[in-house]
Design an enzyme around this catalytic site. Sequence first.
Site, short mmCIF file in Angstrom:
data_model
loop_
_atom_site.label_atom_id
_atom_site.label_comp_id
_atom_site.label_asym_id
_atom_site.label_seq_id
_atom_site.Cartn_x
_atom_site.Cartn_y
_atom_site.Cartn_z
N LYS A 167 43.81 34.48 46.61
CA LYS A 167 44.16 35.44 47.66
C LYS A 167 43.36 35.21 48.94
CE LYS A 167 46.25 39.21 45.12
NZ LYS A 167 46.07 40.57 44.58
N HIS B 149 49.32 32.39 46.10
CA HIS B 149 47.90 32.61 45.77
C HIS B 149 47.57 32.03 44.39
CE1 HIS B 149 49.12 36.20 43.35
NE2 HIS B 149 47.95 36.05 42.74
N HIS C 46 50.92 35.06 36.72
CA HIS C 46 52.13 35.80 37.12
C HIS C 46 53.37 35.29 36.41
CE1 HIS C 46 50.65 38.66 40.07
NE2 HIS C 46 49.82 37.70 40.53
#
Lengths: 358, 118
Positions: A217, A242, A273
Site C-alpha cells: 500500500k 498493492h 486477496h
Amino acid sequence: MKDFKEETILIVDDEEINRAILANIFSPQYNIIEAENGQIGLAATQEYQDSICAILLDVVMPQLNGIEVLRRLRLQGLTKKIPIFLITADAGSSTMREAYDLGVMDVIFKPVVPYIVRRRVNSVVELFRARHRLGAEVERQRDQLLIQAQQLAEMGMGMVEALSTAIEFRSDESGEHVRRIHDITCLLLRDTPLGNGLSESQIKLIGVGAVTHDVGKISIPDAILNKRGRLTPEEFELMKTHTIKGAELLSRIPQMREHSAYQYAYDIALHHHERWDGGGYPHHLVGDETPIWTQIVSLADVYDALVSKRCYKDALAADVAMNMILNGQCGVFNPKLLEYFRQVEPSLRKFYHTSKGA
Amino acid sequence: MDEITRKRLETIGIDVDEALGRFLNNESLMMKFLLRFPSDENFSRLKQALDCQDSTGAFEAAHTLKGVTGNLSMKSFYQQISSLVEDLRGGALASAEEKMPALESQYTQIVSILNQLS
C-alpha cells in the site's frame, strides 16, 4: 588451599599401610575417602562422584581387583569424568597397558615417592578443573550468544512491524490492524486443525508474514487510499496492485529475502486477496492453489476490516460481520476454513478490547 | 628419632631416611606400621602355602609382604621378596622355595629387633 578442600580423593587399596601413606600425602589439601577393596571403592565412587576429583586405585585386591573396578567405571562413563591413577607394584606388566586402554590417567609405582605422586595427581586434578571451568565458560558464552541472537531477531521483527504499522497509518487505519491480523492468524493455526503439520516456529514465521501483508500500500496514492466514497473501476485496478507491489517490495530487500519468514511473507503479500472460487486477485488462484496460511490471512483481513471503522465505512458488530463472511458477501472462502473460523470467532473478540463491534 | 633406634633399624636393612620421607617425616605414623610388622601374618601364610604347594596363596602373601616392606624401606628384605614374587608369578615354586631359608633368617632378625623396640 582451604577452598580446594571440598574436593575428595578416593583411595582404593586393601593394604592399610598403602592407604595411610597416600592419605598422609593428600589430607592437607583434599578430603580423603578410603576403601579397602574394589567393591567398596565402586560403591564410594557412585555415592560421591560429584565431589571426587581423583581416584587412586590399587591393582591386586581381593573381591574386585583394580582392573575390574576400572572396567566397571568405564562402562558408566566415569573414567572420562574422574581422573584415575593406577597404583601398582608391578612395572612393565601387561596390566599397565590394559589399564591405559581402559582410560587411566597415569600409572604410579609402589613403593610410592610422595613428591612425585603429589605432583602428578595435582597437575591432573588441576587440568580437569581447568577443563571443567572452560566448559562452563563456553556454555555461558553460548547462552549469551543465543540471547543476543534472540534480541536481534526481536529487533528485526520490531522493524518489520514498525514499517508495516507506518504504512497502515497512512491509510488512516490504526496500527492495531496489523497486530490483530497477526494474532488472529496465529490463533487459527494454533487452536484449530488448520495448523496441523506446522511447527510453532513455522507459525511464528507465518505471523511475521501476516504483519507485512499490506506493505504494497506504500505505492498507492493517498487520494485513493484515503478516498471516502466508492473507488472508480480505474482506481480499484490501481488499488489491486498493492498485492504485486508488496511482494516486489519484499523481494527487493535483501535482509527480508534471506529471512526465514520470506517465503510466507511473499506469498501472503501477493495472494491475500485471492478467493476460493478464483474470484480474487491478482492471479485468480482457485482453492488450495493459495496456501492455507495465506487463506487464513485473507479471512482475518476481511473480518478485521468489517469490525473496524474505516475511512469508507463504520464498524460492524462482530456477529453481523461473521454472517456476512459466512454468507459469501465478502467473496468465497474455503468451507473448511469457514467452519473453523465460526468455531473460534467468539475468542477473536478478545483482540478488540474496548472498541465497538466486540 | 634417637640415634639408638635409628642404628637398630639400619642394622636390619632399613633405609630410615627414605622410609621417613615416604611418611613425610611423620615419624609416629611410620613407627606405628613398623611396630605392627612382627604381628603381620603374611610371612607364616607364605610358608604354609609353600608347604602345601599352593602357589596362588603363596603369591598373594608374598605380594602383600613385598608391598609392606617396600613402603617401610626394608631394602634387602624387599629385594629378596620381590624376586620371590616374580618366581611365584611365573609358577616357579621350586625356585621360590630355595630362597626361603635366607629370607626367613632375615625375617627373624627383623622381627626380633622390632620387638625389642616396642
